[in-house]
Design a protein around this motif. Structure first.
Motif, PDB file in Angstrom:
ATOM      1  N   UNK A 281       0.498  -1.154  -0.068  1.00  0.00           N
ATOM      2  CA  UNK A 281      -0.025   0.140   0.088  1.00  0.00           C
ATOM      3  C   UNK A 281       0.715   1.303  -0.003  1.00  0.00           C
ATOM      4  N   UNK A 282       1.986   1.000   0.570  1.00  0.00           N
ATOM      5  CA  UNK A 282       2.999   2.430   0.443  1.00  0.00           C
ATOM      6  C   UNK A 282       3.730   2.358  -0.665  1.00  0.00           C
ATOM      7  N   UNK A 283       3.684   1.332  -1.717  1.00  0.00           N
ATOM      8  CA  UNK A 283       4.522   1.173  -2.665  1.00  0.00           C
ATOM      9  C   UNK A 283       4.174   1.981  -3.914  1.00  0.00           C
ATOM     10  N   UNK A 284       4.304   3.395  -3.824  1.00  0.00           N
ATOM     11  CA  UNK A 284       3.336   4.196  -4.825  1.00  0.00           C
ATOM     12  C   UNK A 284       4.516   4.816  -5.959  1.00  0.00           C
ATOM     13  N   UNK A 285       5.796   5.258  -5.187  1.00  0.00           N
ATOM     14  CA  UNK A 285       6.853   5.704  -6.152  1.00  0.00           C
ATOM     15  C   UNK A 285       7.647   4.991  -6.515  1.00  0.00           C
ATOM     16  N   UNK A 286       7.229   3.873  -7.560  1.00  0.00           N
ATOM     17  CA  UNK A 286       8.371   2.974  -7.977  1.00  0.00           C
ATOM     18  C   UNK A 286       9.013   3.177  -8.905  1.00  0.00           C
ATOM     19  N   UNK A 287       9.188   4.258  -9.791  1.00  0.00           N
ATOM     20  CA  UNK A 287      10.033   4.343 -10.702  1.00  0.00           C
ATOM     21  C   UNK A 287      11.108   5.128 -10.226  1.00  0.00           C
ATOM     22  N   UNK A 288      12.284   4.898 -11.173  1.00  0.00           N
ATOM     23  CA  UNK A 288      13.209   5.616 -10.734  1.00  0.00           C
ATOM     24  C   UNK A 288      13.431   7.060 -10.517  1.00  0.00           C
ATOM     25  N   UNK A 289      12.512   7.694 -11.596  1.00  0.00           N
ATOM     26  CA  UNK A 289      12.155   8.902 -11.210  1.00  0.00           C
ATOM     27  C   UNK A 289      11.582   9.437 -10.112  1.00  0.00           C
ATOM     28  N   UNK A 290      10.792   8.774  -9.589  1.00  0.00           N
ATOM     29  CA  UNK A 290       9.967   9.251  -8.445  1.00  0.00           C
ATOM     30  C   UNK A 290      11.030   9.242  -7.256  1.00  0.00           C
ATOM     31  N   UNK A 291      11.631   8.072  -7.413  1.00  0.00           N
ATOM     32  CA  UNK A 291      12.828   7.772  -6.126  1.00  0.00           C
ATOM     33  C   UNK A 291      13.710   8.678  -6.302  1.00  0.00           C
ATOM     34  N   UNK A 292      14.212   9.218  -7.638  1.00  0.00           N
ATOM     35  CA  UNK A 292      15.084  10.319  -7.644  1.00  0.00           C
ATOM     36  C   UNK A 292      14.709  11.569  -6.741  1.00  0.00           C
ATOM     37  N   UNK A 293      13.328  11.996  -6.887  1.00  0.00           N
ATOM     38  CA  UNK A 293      12.834  13.049  -6.140  1.00  0.00           C
ATOM     39  C   UNK A 293      12.667  12.734  -4.510  1.00  0.00           C
ATOM     40  N   UNK A 294      12.473  11.723  -4.084  1.00  0.00           N
ATOM     41  CA  UNK A 294      12.509  11.264  -2.757  1.00  0.00           C
ATOM     42  C   UNK A 294      14.004  11.473  -2.161  1.00  0.00           C
ATOM     43  N   UNK A 295      14.862  10.893  -3.019  1.00  0.00           N
ATOM     44  CA  UNK A 295      16.179  10.702  -2.403  1.00  0.00           C
ATOM     45  C   UNK A 295      17.006  12.097  -2.286  1.00  0.00           C
ATOM     46  N   UNK A 296      16.432  12.974  -3.306  1.00  0.00           N
ATOM     47  CA  UNK A 296      17.047  14.454  -3.304  1.00  0.00           C
ATOM     48  C   UNK A 296      16.270  15.139  -1.787  1.00  0.00           C
ATOM     49  N   UNK A 297      15.047  14.895  -1.496  1.00  0.00           N
ATOM     50  CA  UNK A 297      14.481  15.400  -0.254  1.00  0.00           C
ATOM     51  C   UNK A 297      15.420  14.670   1.032  1.00  0.00           C
ATOM     52  N   UNK A 298      15.762  13.352   0.775  1.00  0.00           N
ATOM     53  CA  UNK A 298      16.324  12.876   1.927  1.00  0.00           C
ATOM     54  C   UNK A 298      17.777  13.319   2.105  1.00  0.00           C
ATOM     55  N   UNK A 299      18.453  13.664   1.255  1.00  0.00           N
ATOM     56  CA  UNK A 299      19.833  14.364   1.156  1.00  0.00           C
ATOM     57  C   UNK A 299      19.807  15.763   1.957  1.00  0.00           C
ATOM     58  N   UNK A 300      18.763  16.674   1.365  1.00  0.00           N
ATOM     59  CA  UNK A 300      18.730  17.692   1.924  1.00  0.00           C
ATOM     60  C   UNK A 300      18.212  17.759   3.376  1.00  0.00           C
ATOM     61  N   UNK A 301      17.271  16.763   3.872  1.00  0.00           N
ATOM     62  CA  UNK A 301      17.008  16.353   5.227  1.00  0.00           C
ATOM     63  C   UNK A 301      18.210  15.998   6.113  1.00  0.00           C
ATOM     64  N   UNK A 302      19.185  15.465   5.476  1.00  0.00           N
ATOM     65  CA  UNK A 302      20.335  14.744   5.995  1.00  0.00           C
ATOM     66  C   UNK A 302      21.254  16.076   6.627  1.00  0.00           C
ATOM     67  N   UNK A 303      21.262  17.028   5.803  1.00  0.00           N
ATOM     68  CA  UNK A 303      22.256  18.082   6.082  1.00  0.00           C
ATOM     69  C   UNK A 303      21.476  19.040   6.991  1.00  0.00           C
TER      70      UNK A 303
END
Ligand code: ATP
Ligand code: MG
Length: 772
Positions: free
Chosen positions: A225-247
């Motif tokens: 049910x949580x698996x919505x952003x499965x394309x590499x494209x969507x994950x790219x956006x999420x990972x970008x958010x994660x990087x910013x969150x880390x800093x």
């Protein structure tokens, strides 16, 4: 000529989902290294690095999915993206708090025990201190080598590569996340010359990726049910958010986090993404603030007043005079030189390590990290013993005398190996202390000449050497904190001289330490805007903004003269094929055809025999194949591109095999159940040898038309390679077809044709006139 859509709206689920589910780096444990040794992992991952599919594959299934979507899909999808941004912020904030809490408590226990013991015996104190550090470092290197080899290092070069379009196996797995968190606690708590900030960026990226894919399939911790952003494209956006969150979490610098993601790690940026990244960073700031408020009341052991110190640096001089600009520019030059030297030395040492040391297995890596821990503990304990103590200074800010604090608590002036109570050891204040406290002490603007030049030079030389040697060991390691410590040391040294020369000016050594820190980071990492904002956010002093800008610009320019930035160099060394934002000069004189000279293109016919597909996959390593059909007059016609990964899934599923060597009609396609076909199994890392087919199956046929990408990007053969490069880089492509000049033009598309309102009005008018 160009196809594909640059959506911020959903990708297709059908084959596009298929593309993801087999390709994920994050969850496909099979994709990760089969060996547990980090050495083997390094070799494996360089060979297994593969491009991501950021392009939307507009195949039959994709178009079907698009057609079936209700009008509520887009708002639902956008809302979910925001929800995920929130979750990434909360997750990364909590991870940062956990790491800080653990590090502060371990350090607190370590220094409390050591200081209690050295009252009786320095030798026993040294022993306890060393064993404590050794145990923590051992835990870290053991976790990394045996459990999560991809967690070694900062992870930023790999994440940078991921966002540039190349996938290093294992970097976004659940075990990498766990290894990164616990490994950081061990390596930072164990007093090595490294930081937790880089690993936090990787942690944020892992959290984002795991959330996007709905957990980890390997450990049965996932939900469909949580698996919505499965394309590499969507994950790219999420990972970008994660990087910013880390800093944002590491420095409590939300805007710095956004800019770090924009400037340092991402290769593609859109305004919609900016909003979401901004939101995630703001969430992190709130989560961290709440935790700090809670812990400040003493509920978190040693973590509290002394925790997150690096974020609470305030003060610094209120203003500056023009005479100071020259010494500040000199700090920039020193930063550029020392930063470039750091990059070069770490590059050589990492190469040497790979060639001679890490090949020998994980035992050598564990031994190496433990040896470095022993050396670090010895240097940080023994060198301060050789210094003479000074009397506690009379503070201007409060009328009393600042008395020594034990290390690891809020304050400077450590009383270590001093004959009197009201004395402090300046070298111990920065060396025999937690990193956060040491930085706070170096930035301190309370007194003048708190540190002697001799102590600062000793610390600079020793810590610089330790940072260079520690870089590249098999533990999670960031370079922000060592960079800040090195930079602030020589910054403070320059500050001491400036104070002497310009006696009348209101100069604070702490301000110079801050500028030194900025200059070293600029000289090594080559970031400008994001570092500048991070520094301002750390110090809360906007007055310093132009000065920080100045030193960053100078240090970056000087560093660029010698070599590339730290992350680019390390990415190259790890075999991550990063594409720069600009093509090389020589590409202007080359054509697309030159780039694929002597290439014999391996194609597949539209309806292929299974045995032929298997043979093509066995004999070639390519990841994409043009598919050729017959035109109306029997001439060959390229109808699209099929990915190796899709072929593997089709061969494994076997449901689309047919007896007939002719294309299946559209009726057959409509009856085909694609959701049955789409399997969450990962095919990445799987090879054709893993697929078992019987003799009968090998004799069957497969119609590739429904599964191929019918509109790959195409360039004419005489297009300059520089232009092809820009197209490839800017659109995040994986394949481009090079074709001869077309014989005719169907139409031209201009700006106006893409303004959908006008376009649809024209189409409607045309339709009305034809029907009328
Ligand atoms: P990826 O990360 O997608 O694997 P890559 O650069 O490694 O990217 P490969 O598909 O492994 O790409 O191809 C390697 C080389 O073979 C490239 O020079 C490419 O131009 C060439 N190549 C790729 N596909 C074909 C093909 N179908 N026929 C002939 N040559 C190809
Ligand atoms: Mg390849």
């Amino acid at each position: 000529m160009l196809s594909g859509v640059d959506h911020d709206v959903p990708d297709g689920i059908g084959m596009a989902r298929l593309a993801w589910t087999r390709l994920p780096t994050a969850d496909g444990e099979e994709a990760g290294p089969s060996t547990s040794a980090a050495a083997d992992y390094e070799l494996l991952s360089a060979a297994a690095i593969e491009s991501l599919d950021y392009e939307v594959i507009e195949n039959y299934a994709y178009r079907e999915e698009q057609a079936q979507r209700s009008k509520f899909w887009v708002p639902y999808y956008v809302m979910l993206k925001w929800l995920f941004s929130l979750l990434i912020g909360v997750g990364t904030g909590l991870a940062a708090i956990f790491i800080n809490l653990a590090v502060e408590n371990f350090s607190g226990w370590k220094y409390t025990a050591t200081f209690a013991i050295i009252k009786h015996s320095y030798f026993v104190g040294f022993f306890v201190y060393t064993v404590f550090n050794l145990a923590l470092v051992f835990s870290s290197v053991y976790i990394v080598t045996n459990f999560a080899p991809a967690a070694a290092g900062s992870g930023i070069p790999e994440i940078k590569g991921y966002l540039n379009g190349v996938d290093t196996p294992g970097i976004l797995l659940l075990r990498t996340l766990v290894g990164k968190i616990f490994g950081s606690i061990g390596s930072v708590g164990g007093g090595l010359a490294l930081g937790k900030e880089g690993p936090l960026v990787h942690t944020g990226a892992c959290i984002a990726s795991l959330l996007g894919q709905g957990g980890s399939a390997k450990y049965h911790l996932n939900s469909r049910w949580v698996r919505i952003f499965e394309s590499d494209r969507d994950r790219r956006d999420l990972v970008t958010c994660g990087c910013a969150a880390g800093v944002a979490a590491a420095f409590r610098a939300p805007v710095g986090g956004v800019l770090f993601a924009l400037e340092e790690v991402t290769s593609w940026w859109r305004s919609h993404l900016m909003w979401r990244v901004f939101f995630t960073s703001a969430v992190v700031a709130v989560v961290v603030r709440s935790a700090m408020n809670w812990c400040n009341s003493g509920k978190c052991g040693h973590f509290g007043a002394g925790g997150f110190i690096i974020w609470d640096i305030s003060g610094g001089q209120e203003d500056y005079s023009y005479q100071e600009l020259f010494p500040m520019a000199i700090i920039g030059v020193i930063g550029g030189l020392l930063g470039a030297l750091f990059n070069q030395l770490t590059l050589y040492i990492t190469k040497w390590r790979r060639t001679y040391l890490h090949k020998k297995g994980k035992r050598v890596q564990i031994f190496e990290a433990c040896l470095i821990s022993l050396v670090t503990s010895t240097i940080s304990f023994v060198l301060p013993l050789l210094r003479k103590c000074s009397p506690c200074p009379q503070l201007e800010t409060n009328s009393g005398i600042e008395c020594p604090h034990p290390p690891g608590t809020d304050g400077n002036f450590v009383n270590f190996y001093c004959s009197k109570d009201r004395e402090y050891n300046d070298l111990a204040t920065i060396f025999f202390n937690t990193q956060d406290d040491a930085i706070r002490n170096l930035f301190s603007a309370k007194t003048f000449h708190e540190y002697s030049a001799q102590s600062l030079i000793t610390f600079l030389v020793m810590f610089y050497s330790l940072a260079v040697v520690t870089f590249g060991t098999a533990v999670p390691a960031g370079q922000f904190v060592p960079g800040i410590m090195i930079g602030s040391t020589y910054g403070r040294l320059v500050g001491m001289f400036v104070v002497k020369f310009y006696k009348k000016l209101n100069i604070e050594e702490g301000t110079y330490a801050l500028l030194g820190a900025a200059s070293f980071l600029g000289g090594s990492m080559r970031m400008t805007v994001s570092l500048c904002v991070i520094m301002v956010e750390i110090t809360n002093n906007l007055q310093l903004l132009p000065l920080i800008m100045l030193v960053l610009l100078v240090s970056k320019a000087v560093g660029d003269f010698f070599n590339e930035g730290l992350y680019e160099e390390q990415a190259r060394l790890r075999g991550i094929p990063l594409l720069d934002s600009r093509p090389k000069q020589v590409m202007r004189n080359m054509t697309a055809k030159d780039a694929c000279k002597n290439q014999k293109v391996v194609c597949l016919p539209r309806v292929s025999r299974i045995v032929d597909i298997v043979s093509v996959l066995r004999t070639n390593k390519h990841n994409g194949f043009p598919v050729v059909d017959r035109g109306q007059n029997g001439e060959p016609l390229v109808i699209g591109l099929i990915l190796r990964s899709h072929l593997l899934v089709l061969l494994q599923a076997k449901v689309d095999f047919q007896n007939s060597p002719f294309p299946c009609g559209p009726g057959v396609l409509n009856r085909h159940n694609f959701s049955d076909f789409v399997k969450p199994a990962s095919s990445k890392g799987k090879s054709i040898d893993d697929i078992h087919l019987t003799e009968d199956e090998l004799g069957l046929y497969l119609d590739l038309a429904p599964f191929l990408n019918p509109s790959p990007y195409i360039v004419p053969e005489d297009m300059s390679l520089a232009k092809v490069y820009n197209l490839f880089r800017q659109l995040g492509l994986r394949h481009i077809f090079v074709v001869p000049r077309p014989s005719r033009v169907v139409g031209l598309i201009t700006r106006k044709d893409l303004l959908l309102e006008e376009h649809s009005n024209n189409v409607m008018a045309e339709l009305q006139s034809t029907s009328g």
